[in-house]
Design an enzyme around this catalytic site. Structure first.
Site, PDB file in Angstrom:
ATOM      1  CD  GLU A 275      -2.350  -1.194   2.878  1.00 56.15           C
ATOM      2  OE1 GLU A 275      -1.986  -0.356   3.705  1.00 56.15           O
ATOM      3  OE2 GLU A 275      -3.281  -1.853   3.077  1.00 56.15           O
ATOM      4  N   PRO A 276       1.649   1.541  -1.038  1.00 56.57           N
ATOM      5  CG  PRO A 276       2.978   1.442  -3.155  1.00 56.57           C
ATOM      6  CD  PRO A 276       1.905   0.827  -2.179  1.00 56.57           C
ATOM      7  N   GLY A 277       2.104   4.923  -0.593  1.00 56.90           N
ATOM      8  CA  GLY A 277       1.356   6.332  -1.006  1.00 56.90           C
ATOM      9  C   GLY A 277       2.318   7.219  -1.153  1.00 56.90           C
ATOM     10  NE  ARG A 278       6.205   9.387   3.282  1.00 55.40           N
ATOM     11  CZ  ARG A 278       5.638  10.521   4.305  1.00 55.40           C
ATOM     12  NH1 ARG A 278       5.923  11.613   4.267  1.00 55.40           N
ATOM     13  NH2 ARG A 278       5.239   9.815   5.464  1.00 55.40           N
ATOM     14  NE  ARG A 314       4.924  15.318   4.880  1.00 55.62           N
ATOM     15  CZ  ARG A 314       6.045  15.337   5.109  1.00 55.62           C
ATOM     16  NH1 ARG A 314       6.868  15.971   4.388  1.00 55.62           N
ATOM     17  NH2 ARG A 314       6.439  14.195   5.854  1.00 55.62           N
ATOM     18  CB  CYS A 346      -1.991  35.370  12.167  1.00 60.28           C
ATOM     19  SG  CYS A 346      -2.385  36.589  10.804  1.00 60.28           S
ATOM     20  CD  GLU A 347      -0.850  29.104  13.784  1.00 59.20           C
ATOM     21  OE1 GLU A 347      -0.137  28.226  14.854  1.00 59.20           O
ATOM     22  OE2 GLU A 347      -1.802  28.891  13.407  1.00 59.20           O
ATOM     23  CE1 TYR A 375      -0.166  10.519   3.720  1.00 55.45           C
ATOM     24  CE2 TYR A 375       2.011  10.240   2.979  1.00 55.45           C
ATOM     25  CZ  TYR A 375       0.754   9.742   3.168  1.00 55.45           C
ATOM     26  OH  TYR A 375       0.662   8.538   3.261  1.00 55.45           O
TER      27      TYR A 375
HETATM   28  N1  LLP Z   1      -1.226   1.798   4.429  1.00 50.94           N
HETATM   29  C1  LLP Z   1      -1.716   2.337   5.808  1.00 50.94           C
HETATM   30  C2  LLP Z   1      -2.533   1.472   6.714  1.00 50.94           C
HETATM   31  C3  LLP Z   1      -1.262   3.712   6.253  1.00 50.94           C
HETATM   32  O1  LLP Z   1      -1.748   3.959   7.350  1.00 50.94           O
HETATM   33  C4  LLP Z   1      -0.432   4.539   5.387  1.00 50.94           C
HETATM   34  C5  LLP Z   1       0.019   5.998   6.056  1.00 50.94           C
HETATM   35  C6  LLP Z   1       0.002   3.827   4.305  1.00 50.94           C
HETATM   36  C7  LLP Z   1      -0.486   2.702   3.591  1.00 50.94           C
HETATM   37  C8  LLP Z   1       0.606   4.697   3.404  1.00 50.94           C
HETATM   38  O2  LLP Z   1       2.100   5.006   3.824  1.00 50.94           O
HETATM   39  P1  LLP Z   1       2.943   5.778   2.810  1.00 50.94           P
HETATM   40  O3  LLP Z   1       3.581   4.728   1.821  1.00 50.94           O
HETATM   41  O4  LLP Z   1       2.477   6.959   2.196  1.00 50.94           O
HETATM   42  O5  LLP Z   1       4.166   5.895   3.907  1.00 50.94           O
HETATM   43  N2  LLP Z   1       0.682  12.683   6.877  1.00 50.94           N
HETATM   44  C9  LLP Z   1       1.929  12.249   7.123  1.00 50.94           C
HETATM   45  C10 LLP Z   1       2.002  10.717   6.732  1.00 50.94           C
HETATM   46  C11 LLP Z   1       0.844   9.814   7.318  1.00 50.94           C
HETATM   47  C12 LLP Z   1       0.917   8.442   7.078  1.00 50.94           C
HETATM   48  C13 LLP Z   1      -0.321   7.611   7.442  1.00 50.94           C
HETATM   49  N3  LLP Z   1      -0.475   6.249   7.028  1.00 50.94           N
HETATM   50  C14 LLP Z   1       3.306  12.803   6.489  1.00 50.94           C
HETATM   51  O6  LLP Z   1       2.949  13.977   5.919  1.00 50.94           O
HETATM   52  O7  LLP Z   1       4.326  12.423   6.781  1.00 50.94           O
END
Ligand code: LLP
Length: 423
Positions: A275-278, A314, A346-347, A375
């Protein structure tokens, strides 16, 4: 690798000069590159080659429909954590059987929508959730495919706010309790156990925590199979980190991460889900902004931008570093001087970077935050009544606004005065 490069001394997104987009769209805005998104997907796909696998893009990182469509067209599945995300996946044509539903607090209504619409699996995170899902599935005459998210008690060595795999975190069930909870699940007629889920955190820059966690999952797989469960899928979560700074530590490559997966769970004959996002979206996006003022302070100079913490939270939230580059390439050897780079909110928390070296910059100059594709836009707000900034997608020599900037009228019209205040 990304497709944001200087050409003829000006930054391009693929084949489009960023300054042309800024002129057409106005600043600030998010800018995404299709080719970079595609490349990042392919890198994961290659890393898992030879293993039966599905890459479920974690859309929490960037859920713009155009970005999702790029992923869907590549064959990606999706990891969703709300009905809103589920509906986004469906809106770009991802079939239910490619959508996994994660999250620690799914409501009965969310379960109902996903079960009715079609779902690959729910990643269940607690016993009460298991009971509710069983009840919802039974009421619909359906059987819900589930994995149970186990918490392996592994230190992901990342920022505390995004670590999830330690026993003190709210996620999953302790791996030590897994056999008992799987036994309970197997006894519920509305559920079908299909595998195990684990996710230990985000922005991981070392492989050892994965190795540790996946080894525990492999052991658990053998135990659960011995207990009679048909463990045929392993969802290994997301979390592989990205380089946020060229001068900083370099996270492992997806290929090396793939090797860890092969080594730890490859022999089990399970279908692998990640489940990659970032890593997919992060370096496929910039935040482009304009310098409003260069302000001389006492002992330090400030660059005041037209982007603020509400647009990119971030740095304020995680002390995150984003490389900041000028859109017009500085001449080689130009002198650098340190600036505090801040937004207009304003912070004092509205500070993107302190004492960051930049070449000479003037009011009106365009600069960009790198690694802002994940993100970034999804965490934006209208704090200080600053309208949400637009998102733009580039593909080769074309660009399109994929989320327009709302007008002030639209922003104000979202609020409603109660009747007793009418007139
Ligand atoms: N799967 C699950 C169950 C998760 O909770 C997450 C991220 C991912 C996959 C995806 O993770 P990634 O591959 O993107 O690292 N807002 C924060 C990051 C929060 C991540 C939350 N969960 C930031 O800006 O660094």
């Amino acid at each position: 690798m990304d497709h944001f490069i200087y050409r003829d001394s000006t930054l391009h997104a693929e084949d489009v000069p960023v300054r042309d987009i800024a002129a057409a769209v106005g600043t600030p805005f998010y800018l995404y590159s299709t080719a970079t998104l595609q490349r990042h997907y392919q890198v994961f796909d290659q890393a898992l080659a030879g293993m039966d696998h599905l890459i479920c893009y974690a859309m929490k990182a960037n859920s713009n429909l155009a970005v999702l469509r790029v992923m869907a067209d590549m064959g990606a599945g999706m990891d969703v954590v709300s009905v809103g995300e589920y509906l986004r996946a469906r809106a770009v044509g991802v079939p239910g059987e490619k959508i996994v539903f994660s999250g620690v607090g799914k409501t009965a209504e969310e379960m109902r929508v996903a079960l009715s619409g079609g779902i690959r699996q729910f990643n269940v995170e607690s016993e009460p959730e298991m009971q509710v899902l069983n009840a919802v599935a039974s009421s619909l005459g359906k059987v819900a495919p589930i994995t149970i998210r186990v918490n392996p008690d592994v230190d992901a060595k990342t920022h505390a706010k995004i670590a999830t795999g330690k026993s003190e975190n709210k996620f999953g069930i302790p791996i030590t309790k897994a056999r008992a909870v799987y036994a309970q699940a197997a006894a519920l007629a509305g559920l079908e156990v299909v595998g195990i889920d684990v996710h230990i955190g985000s922005q991981l820059t070392e492989l050892a925590p994965y190795e540790h966690a996946f080894t525990k999952v492999a052991e658990l797989t053998q135990q659960l199979r011995a207990d009679g469960h048909d463990i045929r899928r392993l969802d290994l979560g997301g979390g592989l980190g990205i380089p946020y700074s060229r001068s900083n530590i370099t996270p492992p490559l997806p290929l090396e991460y793939g090797e860890v997966i092969r080594r730890t769970v490859g022999h089990l004959g399970c279908e692998i889900e990640i489940e990659p996002g970032r890593l997919i979206a992060g370096n496929a996006g910039l935040l482009v902004t304009k310098v409003i003022y260069v302000k001389e302070g006492e002992g330090r100079n400030f660059l005041i931008l037209d982007a603020a913490m509400n647009d990119l939270i971030r740095p304020a939230m995680y002390d995150a570093h984003h490389d900041i580059i000028p859109i017009e390439e500085p001449a080689p050897g130009s002198t650098l001087s340190p600036f505090d780079i801040v937004g207009p909110v304003c912070e004092s928390g509205d500070t993107f970077a302190r004492q960051r070296d930049l070449p000479t910059v003037e009011s009106g100059d365009l600069i960009a935050f790198r690694s802002a594709g994940a993100y970034g836009a999804v965490m934006a707000s209208e704090y200080n009544s600053r309208p949400m900034i637009p998102e733009v997608l580039v593909s080769h020599d074309q660009f399109a606004v994929v989320r327009p900037r709302p007008t002030y009228e639209e922003m104000l019209n979202r609020d409603k005065l109660p009747e007793w205040m009418a007139q």
